[in-house]
Design a protein around this motif. Structure first.
Motif, PDB file in Angstrom:
ATOM      1  N   UNK A  72       0.864  -1.179   0.000  1.00  0.00           N
ATOM      2  CA  UNK A  72       0.000   0.000   0.000  1.00  0.00           C
ATOM      3  C   UNK A  72       0.896   1.223   0.000  1.00  0.00           C
ATOM      4  N   UNK A  73       0.675   2.147  -0.940  1.00  0.00           N
ATOM      5  CA  UNK A  73       1.581   3.292  -1.032  1.00  0.00           C
ATOM      6  C   UNK A  73       0.815   4.610  -1.110  1.00  0.00           C
ATOM      7  N   UNK A  74       1.450   5.652  -0.574  1.00  0.00           N
ATOM      8  CA  UNK A  74       0.847   6.980  -0.579  1.00  0.00           C
ATOM      9  C   UNK A  74       1.320   7.768  -1.794  1.00  0.00           C
ATOM     10  N   UNK A  75       0.699   8.905  -2.027  1.00  0.00           N
ATOM     11  CA  UNK A  75       1.229   9.885  -2.967  1.00  0.00           C
ATOM     12  C   UNK A  75       2.285  10.706  -2.224  1.00  0.00           C
ATOM     13  N   UNK A  76       2.767  11.782  -2.809  1.00  0.00           N
ATOM     14  CA  UNK A  76       3.738  12.643  -2.128  1.00  0.00           C
ATOM     15  C   UNK A  76       3.106  13.237  -0.868  1.00  0.00           C
ATOM     16  N   UNK A  77       3.860  13.202   0.229  1.00  0.00           N
ATOM     17  CA  UNK A  77       3.407  13.786   1.497  1.00  0.00           C
ATOM     18  C   UNK A  77       4.545  14.585   2.114  1.00  0.00           C
ATOM     19  N   UNK A  78       4.222  15.391   3.107  1.00  0.00           N
ATOM     20  CA  UNK A  78       5.243  16.090   3.888  1.00  0.00           C
ATOM     21  C   UNK A  78       5.498  15.320   5.171  1.00  0.00           C
ATOM     22  N   UNK A  79       6.530  15.730   5.883  1.00  0.00           N
ATOM     23  CA  UNK A  79       6.833  15.059   7.147  1.00  0.00           C
ATOM     24  C   UNK A  79       5.679  15.154   8.129  1.00  0.00           C
ATOM     25  N   UNK A  80       5.011  16.290   8.155  1.00  0.00           N
ATOM     26  CA  UNK A  80       3.903  16.475   9.095  1.00  0.00           C
ATOM     27  C   UNK A  80       2.758  15.497   8.827  1.00  0.00           C
ATOM     28  N   UNK A  81       2.662  15.001   7.590  1.00  0.00           N
ATOM     29  CA  UNK A  81       1.543  14.128   7.218  1.00  0.00           C
ATOM     30  C   UNK A  81       1.853  12.650   7.429  1.00  0.00           C
ATOM     31  N   UNK A  82       3.062  12.299   7.870  1.00  0.00           N
ATOM     32  CA  UNK A  82       3.442  10.894   8.001  1.00  0.00           C
ATOM     33  C   UNK A  82       2.540  10.150   8.977  1.00  0.00           C
ATOM     34  N   UNK A  83       2.306  10.728  10.138  1.00  0.00           N
ATOM     35  CA  UNK A  83       1.518  10.049  11.163  1.00  0.00           C
ATOM     36  C   UNK A  83       0.087   9.795  10.709  1.00  0.00           C
ATOM     37  N   UNK A  84      -0.555  10.812  10.127  1.00  0.00           N
ATOM     38  CA  UNK A  84      -1.935  10.646   9.659  1.00  0.00           C
ATOM     39  C   UNK A  84      -1.991   9.666   8.484  1.00  0.00           C
ATOM     40  N   UNK A  85      -1.005   9.727   7.593  1.00  0.00           N
ATOM     41  CA  UNK A  85      -0.971   8.792   6.467  1.00  0.00           C
ATOM     42  C   UNK A  85      -0.856   7.357   6.958  1.00  0.00           C
ATOM     43  N   UNK A  86      -0.029   7.143   7.971  1.00  0.00           N
ATOM     44  CA  UNK A  86       0.102   5.808   8.552  1.00  0.00           C
ATOM     45  C   UNK A  86      -1.229   5.324   9.130  1.00  0.00           C
ATOM     46  N   UNK A  87      -1.946   6.203   9.818  1.00  0.00           N
ATOM     47  CA  UNK A  87      -3.238   5.804  10.386  1.00  0.00           C
ATOM     48  C   UNK A  87      -4.226   5.434   9.279  1.00  0.00           C
ATOM     49  N   UNK A  88      -4.223   6.203   8.194  1.00  0.00           N
ATOM     50  CA  UNK A  88      -5.100   5.869   7.069  1.00  0.00           C
ATOM     51  C   UNK A  88      -4.711   4.532   6.448  1.00  0.00           C
TER      52      UNK A  88
END
Length: 510
Positions: free
Chosen positions: A255-271
């Motif tokens: 499962x992979x994300x699109x481009x994110x910033x460092x601040x978005x890492x935690x929320x992206x992981x939860x999603x």
């Protein structure tokens, strides 16, 4: 297997070195041979070897300068320099540049070289262990304890993407089995995981988050086009898919994300954690992009469908397999996880109940199932097999009369039933009917009826959260007090205790 780059400007010396050792037998691989430092630097960018063995005296760029260039690219690379001269000044410079060792060519032999490589391999292994510990701590801090991002931003960069390697939990006999990433699998995948792409996508860190979930973080640089960026991410995921198919004996998802910033890492992981719970409905062994997932689960009540499925099992012309298929395929995509999760334990319970009541000992063979399609087919075949056995029982000693009587009980257990009433329905003496039933089934009519009612009562208490009084009425008892007494005697605990126990079990397994 560690990779080695050999460098020497003399062809004969390079061939001699290449043939001195049976590299693969001792756990090494020749990544390439170069006759100049420039060629060596080009090969390094392509192959990323673990160890470089180089002549120290070469035209243009000598071994010392090559070492300095390599150390700028990778401070942990092992460089072993060879020289025909016992020059102390060269040895001192080599040490300052970070050379692992300085060996004289006229003393060089297979035994000496292998001993040096063994020391280098041990050093690399210890360094990698330390690096992995630091990387796991680093990424877990970003995921679980995100800060303001100011400290790591220079190291990480502003453009990142996150991926999750998920090892699917197989279903065996309707139960999810635990699965985990093993150290050997991780070691084999590590090269693909840490490999950069095209000087634009760079490995940053990785960590095993749970037994079957493994996270990796990457940095994106020098890309102005979203199309190029998306292509890089998809290529990285395809590279990992290929490695997993070669080295891991399992069903997996990436499962992979699109481009994110460092601040978005935690929320992206939860999603990602929420989405990967739905992996059962994806095609296995491939990469899928992160998308929106409904955050809440829906409670599903099955009452009427379960009773209808039981009827289909006992009816001569029933088709329980088709009924199961409709249960699996009816839900909408966004609801399927909650529905299938609540359906599987019920189907297990029905199978166990019918097998116990009808003295059926044969069940489908245990097999690891990784997709909802496979699980659906397992239940379809299981119910079809039981239905076939029940229909055949008539020719195996159970009369048509008793078969019809069993079907009648399963359809009408909610009503008040007695042998006298059944005698009127079937046009014969109730006492004689009871004798025939016990002879062929092995238990009395009352015992059989009570077991059918108690199994349904357990389902109502646990799945539909019915009150004791409502449950009593729905399974054919006039008073809740008498129902509770029969339930405690049959099940071994009071109705309220059973419901509480099932709720605790459900919380543990959720």
């Amino acid at each position: 297997m560690l990779s080695i780059l050999l460098v020497d400007d003399e062809v004969l010396a390079l061939d001699y070195l290449k043939n001195m050792v049976n590299w693969e037998r001792h756990g090494y691989r020749i990544a390439g041979c170069a006759q100049s430092s420039r060629k060596a630097l080009d090969l390094y960018e392509k192959e990323k070897p673990d160890i470089v063995i180089s002549d120290i005296r070469m035209p243009a760029i000598d071994g010392l300068e090559l070492t300095r260039c390599l150390k700028e690219k990778n401070k942990d690379i092992i460089v072993i320099l060879l020289s025909a001269y016992g020059d102390f000044d060269y040895a001192q410079k080599a040490i300052r540049y970070g050379v692992s060792n300085y060996l004289l060519k006229h003393e060089l032999c297979e035994e000496l070289l292998l001993a040096e490589l063994k020391r280098a391999a041990d050093h690399l292994e210890q360094q990698r262990k330390r690096d992995r510990i630091c990387q796991e701590y680093f990424i877990k801090q970003l995921i679980y304890q995100p800060g303001d991002g100011s400290v790591e931003e220079e190291k990480l960069g502003k453009r990142l993407f996150l991926l999750l390697l998920h090892k699917r939990r197989p279903v065996v006999h309707g139960e999810f089995m635990e699965e985990k990433w093993h150290a050997k699998e991780r070691d084999k995948l590590y090269h693909a995981l840490t490999q950069d792409l095209d000087g634009m996508l760079f490995y940053a860190a990785d960590a095993q988050i749970t037994d079957n979930n493994w996270m990796a973080l990457y940095r994106i640089e020098h890309t102005a086009s979203i199309h190029t960026e998306t292509e890089l991410i998809e290529r990285k995921c395809a590279q990992l898919c290929d490695s997993l198919k070669k080295h891991a004996d399992c069903a997996f998802d990436i499962l992979y994300s699109a481009e994110i910033t460092q601040r978005a890492i935690s929320e992206t992981f939860r999603r990602m954690s929420r989405q990967i719970r739905h992996d059962f409905f994806y095609e296995a062994n491939r990469a899928v992009p992160l998308r929106f997932v409904p955050p809440s689960e829906r409670k599903v009540l099955w009452g009427g469908q379960i009773r209808a499925l039981k009827d289909a099992v006992y009816e001569k012309d029933g088709d329980p397999a088709q009924f199961v298929k409709e249960l699996f395929l009816k839900p909408g995509e966004e609801e399927r996880l909650d529905i299938i999760k609540s359906l599987m334990p019920l189907l297990n319970s029905i199978l166990s109940e019918i097998c116990a009541a009808e003295h059926i000992t044969e069940r489908m063979e245990a097999e690891k199932l990784y997709t909802v399609q496979a699980v659906m087919e397992y239940y379809m075949q299981s119910f079809a097999k039981i239905h076939e056995k029940l229909i055949k029982q008539e020719t195996q000693g159970m009369s048509r009369l008793v078969q019809d009587l069993i079907r009648y009980i399963h359809k009408n257990y909610e009503q008040e039933l007695s042998l006298d009433m059944l005698g009127e329905v079937f046009g014969m003496n109730g006492v004689y009917l009871g004798q025939i039933f016990k002879k062929e089934v092995g238990v009395t009519f009352l015992k059989y009826l009570t077991n059918v009612r108690m199994e349904e009562a357990k389902r109502l208490l646990a799945e539909e959260h019915c009150t004791v009084s409502k449950t009593a009425k729905r399974v054919g008892y006039i008073t809740s007090q008498y129902f509770a007494k029969v339930f405690a005697r049959t099940v071994g605990m009071k109705p309220q205790e059973y419901r509480k126990w099932k709720e605790e079990e459900e919380r543990k397994n959720s």
